[in-house]
Write a protein that holds these residues in place. Structure first.
Motif, short mmCIF file in Angstrom:
data_model
loop_
_atom_site.label_atom_id
_atom_site.label_comp_id
_atom_site.label_asym_id
_atom_site.label_seq_id
_atom_site.Cartn_x
_atom_site.Cartn_y
_atom_site.Cartn_z
N ILE A 297 0.83 -1.20 0.00
CA ILE A 297 0.00 0.00 0.00
C ILE A 297 0.87 1.25 0.00
O ILE A 297 0.66 2.18 -0.79
CB ILE A 297 -0.94 0.01 1.23
N VAL A 298 1.87 1.27 0.89
CA VAL A 298 2.72 2.46 1.02
C VAL A 298 3.55 2.66 -0.24
O VAL A 298 3.66 3.79 -0.75
CB VAL A 298 3.63 2.32 2.26
N LEU A 299 4.14 1.62 -0.77
CA LEU A 299 4.98 1.74 -1.96
C LEU A 299 4.16 2.18 -3.17
O LEU A 299 4.61 3.01 -3.97
CB LEU A 299 5.66 0.40 -2.24
N ASP A 300 2.95 1.65 -3.30
CA ASP A 300 2.08 2.04 -4.41
C ASP A 300 1.64 3.50 -4.27
O ASP A 300 1.49 4.21 -5.26
CB ASP A 300 0.86 1.11 -4.45
N ALA A 301 1.40 3.93 -3.03
CA ALA A 301 1.05 5.33 -2.79
C ALA A 301 2.21 6.25 -3.14
O ALA A 301 2.02 7.33 -3.73
CB ALA A 301 0.63 5.53 -1.34
N ALA A 302 3.41 5.84 -2.79
CA ALA A 302 4.59 6.64 -3.13
C ALA A 302 4.78 6.72 -4.64
O ALA A 302 5.20 7.76 -5.18
CB ALA A 302 5.82 6.03 -2.48
N LYS A 303 4.47 5.64 -5.32
CA LYS A 303 4.56 5.65 -6.79
C LYS A 303 3.62 6.69 -7.37
O LYS A 303 3.96 7.40 -8.33
CB LYS A 303 4.24 4.25 -7.32
N PHE A 304 2.42 6.80 -6.78
CA PHE A 304 1.50 7.84 -7.24
C PHE A 304 2.09 9.22 -7.01
O PHE A 304 2.11 10.06 -7.92
CB PHE A 304 0.16 7.74 -6.50
N TRP A 305 2.56 9.48 -5.79
CA TRP A 305 3.05 10.82 -5.48
C TRP A 305 4.23 11.22 -6.37
O TRP A 305 4.35 12.38 -6.78
CB TRP A 305 3.42 10.94 -4.02
N ALA A 306 5.10 10.27 -6.67
CA ALA A 306 6.23 10.60 -7.53
C ALA A 306 5.76 11.06 -8.90
O ALA A 306 6.37 11.95 -9.52
CB ALA A 306 7.15 9.38 -7.66
N SER A 307 4.67 10.47 -9.38
CA SER A 307 4.13 10.87 -10.69
C SER A 307 3.31 12.15 -10.58
O SER A 307 3.13 12.86 -11.58
CB SER A 307 3.29 9.75 -11.28
N ARG A 308 2.80 12.44 -9.41
CA ARG A 308 1.94 13.62 -9.21
C ARG A 308 2.74 14.90 -9.05
O ARG A 308 2.27 16.01 -9.36
CB ARG A 308 1.05 13.39 -7.97
N LEU A 309 3.97 14.80 -8.57
CA LEU A 309 4.79 15.99 -8.31
C LEU A 309 5.04 16.78 -9.61
O LEU A 309 5.21 16.20 -10.68
CB LEU A 309 6.13 15.58 -7.72
#
Length: 775
Positions: A462-474
């Motif tokens: 869950i945490v790693l997938d959420a971080a993957k989102f944020w990296a693309s959102r920045l």
């Protein structure tokens, strides 16, 4: 505490209504709602009144109607009972009512109503009792007593299953077969329109008369209705008593093993045949035992206060959470209104992770784990939302329903006070901190429980997938050489389309940094799991992006006065006098004068935003930051969200403002049971109810989870002489007792030693060991 609901001074488990008022129907229906986490049944009276909202909701049965978003459908009603006595239809707006009492027993969920009704020169005593069983989650039972007081009475009763319910006019159910079994058991089959969930509702009646005579029942079938009609003649001072048993089952139930509609029909029917052999008192005893074993034996909490209603409010909050938490099935979560009404369509918000999950982490970790499993199951929908928005990873929905459905937020909401047009609900599009909140809540569970296997199985993904989102959102700002997050809504929903909300940016960075740490730990210590997740999420590439970006995320820094800007522009907005909005009886009064576009240009905050950041991540900020930002933001906060008061109360307690903390605590308690008799019409406020517990345990009790460290630094309100509660910490049970002079911490049946921190000093306790610390 000023309440709109009566309490019993000698029993903190009782809420009462001592005078019938048809203007307050919906408030009482929600506050006295019964349920068991599977099913919620509003406390509507057996007879009908204008203005009532008859809701029976089953967790997880989401359906769409005519292109609208998913919602929990209002199911066929089994609580309605139409009574006619000597030609007079029971209606408490007619005739004279005396000795009226309706009460909910929070200890076991028993709802009772009794009164004397005088009409057409005759008096009758009636008593109604109702249970939604916790011993059998499919079962609803009602017992009715009718006693004529001054002469013989002819009583006519109509009772059965009424499928003519809607969700504010939307009909989610398709009419199915209706029939009678064995001359006794009536059943209605139905199914949802779009999600095709089949349901079977089965009902029967058992009679108890003074001379044991047989009462004949005549079955009637109408459109979306099936019911019995029966007539009886009751002698003066004799009592007609009947008990109504109903089972509600669906083919989505995880205890239903059949594969077709016929099996479902038999599932509900067989269950009713068994349960209806048990008298009401036997069923009451069973559900009372279940409440004690499944709810009250966990997280025991006792207050000694000069205001006895403080304990009532805590009991109410915990009762309501139990009613609305689907602990039986990890495919389901807690709605913003629980199972107490149609508000927010039964959807799950960040309310669970930030305001409710802490209660379960520390009192019943197994339930907390189930709520996190729901988010894991929701990764499919979160991936779809990210892809639809051209992002990567998991972007969790602002409003969630069935876990795989993804974003469930409606697009349009209330009318704009200026333009008169419906306002777009932007939260589903740009309120994105929910993704960090989900990751944060999951990690809080792991830190508090040490459940390493669950972390490996689900939480880390869950945490790693959420971080993957944020990296693309920045968004990279080349000129400033930093990454920003623009066009968002933070926790303060009075500020839409803003750039660099402090809470969002800080929590996005926390998510990326946590993912970086997990990447390293998994690669070193769990190579097999790392390989699995690397193949699924492309962690090696993600890690490079996280490393490149994490320290360049723009974090808004305190200004010269020490105030952390809520967003890029907040501190430059105009200020107005907010006193009338902060002191208003009803929330949202500012919309009588301004629309949301105008509010966006005023220094006004709906709920804790920067202050929530300081509460959740206090280790990242200097101690003085709390006080400085409290002084700046609290006067500008209208507390128009039910999520706001509890956070402010905890912070006020931390800041050693006991009077302010206690005032905010009591105001939080009043959201549902206070004097505003319209506050809970659409259902009670789940996050606020979790927040009440948070204030007591985290604020006044001083419990704080700081990473993997438990800190205990209590701050009792002046009017409290003692606070005692139990929590789970690292899978061990602790009893914490606080009075004006001492803090006592004791392990209860511990199998391992546990440690905690108090005022910078470390304490370690072994099995059944205790320590008393002077305050």
């Amino acid at each position: 505490m000023q309440l709109g609901i009566r309490t019993n001074p000698s029993n903190p488990w009782i809420l009462q209504e001592k005078e019938f008022n048809s203007q307050h129907l919906e408030k009482l229906e929600a506050v006295m709602c019964q349920g068991n986490g599977y099913m919620g049944v509003r406390a509507t009276t057996e007879e009908h009144y204008v203005g009532e909202t008859r809701d029976t909701l089953i967790a997880g049965t989401f359906d769409r109607f005519n292109g609208e978003v998913n919602e929990l459908p209002n199911l066929p009603d089994v609580t309605e009972i139409e009574i006619e006595i000597n030609g007079q239809v029971l209606d408490l707006n007619q005739g004279h009512v005396s000795d009226y009492l309706r009460e909910i027993n929070l200890k076991n969920g028993l709802l009772t109503r009794s009164f004397t009704w005088t009409v057409a020169e005759h008096s009758y005593r009636l008593k109604f009792e109702r249970l939604v069983s916790l011993a059998n989650r499919h079962l609803v039972i009602s017992r009715v007593n009718i006693t004529p007081l001054d002469g013989q009475a002819v009583v006519k009763v109509k009772s059965g299953i009424n499928g003519q319910q809607t969700n504010n006019g939307s009909q989610h159910l398709i009419e199915g077969d209706k029939r009678l079994f064995d001359g006794t058991f009536m059943q209605m089959l139905t199914s949802t329109n779009e999600s095709k969930i089949n349901m079977a509702i089965t009902t029967c009646h058992k009679f108890n008369t003074a001379d044991n005579h047989v009462i004949k029942q005549q079955m009637k079938i109408g459109r979306r209705q099936v019911f019995f009609k029966f007539t009886d003649i009751i002698a003066s001072r004799a009592t007609l008593q009947f008990t109504k048993y109903s089972t509600l089952v669906t083919d989505r139930d995880n205890d239903f093993q059949g594969g077709n509609l016929s099996a479902l029909r038999q599932f509900g029917l067989a269950m009713l045949k068994i349960e209806s052999t048990k008298i009401f008192d036997e069923q009451l005893a069973a559900t009372t035992t279940a409440w004690q074993q499944l709810v009250w034996n966990y997280g025991k909490l006792q207050i000694e206060s000069s205001d006895a209603d403080d304990q009532v409010a805590l009991n109410f909050a915990r009762y309501q959470l139990a009613v609305s938490t689907p602990a039986h099935d990890h495919r389901m979560n807690i709605g913003a209104k629980g199972l107490t009404g149609e508000g927010y369509k039964g959807h799950t918000f960040w309310d669970t992770e930030i305001f409710i999950l802490p209660y379960y982490i520390f009192t019943k970790p197994k339930v907390a784990k189930s709520l996190i499993e729901y988010r894991y199951l929701g990764l499919t929908g979160a991936h779809r939302k990210a892809q639809d928005n051209n992002y990567e990873g998991a972007q969790f929905p602002w409003e969630a329903s069935w876990p795989s459905d993804g974003e469930s937020t409606p697009v349009w909401g209330a009318a704009d006070v200026i333009t008169g047009r419906a306002m777009k609900i932007w939260s589903g599009f740009i309120e994105q901190h929910i993704t960090s909140d989900v990751a944060y809540g999951a990690m809080e569970y792991i830190n508090a429980t040490g459940d390493d296997q669950f972390a490996l199985d689900k939480v880390y993904e869950i945490v790693l997938d959420a971080a993957k989102f944020w990296a693309s959102r920045l968004e990279y700002n080349e000129k400033a050489d930093r990454y920003e997050i623009n066009d968002v809504i933070g926790p303060d929903e009075y500020k839409e389309h803003i750039n660099n909300n402090a809470f969002t940016n800080y929590t996005a960075k926390w998510t990326l940094q946590t993912a970086i740490d997990l990447y390293k730990a998994l690669k070193t210590n769990e190579p097999r799991k790392f390989s699995e997740l690397n193949q699924k999420l492309d962690l090696d590439l993600c890690y490079q992006l996280w490393q490149e970006r994490v320290n360049k995320i723009y974090l808004l820094q305190p200004n010269a006065d020490g105030v952390i800007p809520e967003n890029d522009t907040y501190l430059s907005l105009k200020t107005i006098d907010l006193s009338k909005y902060k002191s208003a009886t009803h929330v949202g009064g500012i919309f009588n004068d301004y629309n949301l576009d105008q509010i966006s240009n005023i220094q006004v905050t709906k709920q804790a935003d920067v202050l929530l950041l300081l509460y959740l991540f206090e280790q990242k900020f200097a101690a003085k930051d709390k006080r400085t930002n409290w002084n700046y933001y609290e006067p500008k906060t209208t507390h128009d969200s039910s999520l706001s008061l509890s956070i402010h109360a905890v912070l006020a307690s931390d800041l050693k403002m006991p009077d302010k903390a206690y005032e905010l605590f009591q105001r939080a308690c009043q959201i549902d049971i206070g004097p505003d008799m319209a506050s809970s019409n659409d259902g009670t406020h789940s996050a606020s109810l979790g927040g009440i517990w948070n204030v007591v345990v985290f604020g006044f009790g001083g419990i704080r989870l700081l990473g993997k460290t438990l800190r205990i630094e209590p701050h009792l309100p002046k009017v409290w002489t003692k606070l005692s509660f139990e929590i789970f910490w690292q899978q061990q049970r602790l009893q914490v007792t606080i009075n004006k002079r001492h803090l006592s911490v004791k392990t209860l049946n511990a199998t391992e030693s546990v440690s905690f921190e108090h005022r910078g000093q470390q304490y370690r306790l072994s099995e059944n060991e205790s320590v008393i610390i002077g305050l």
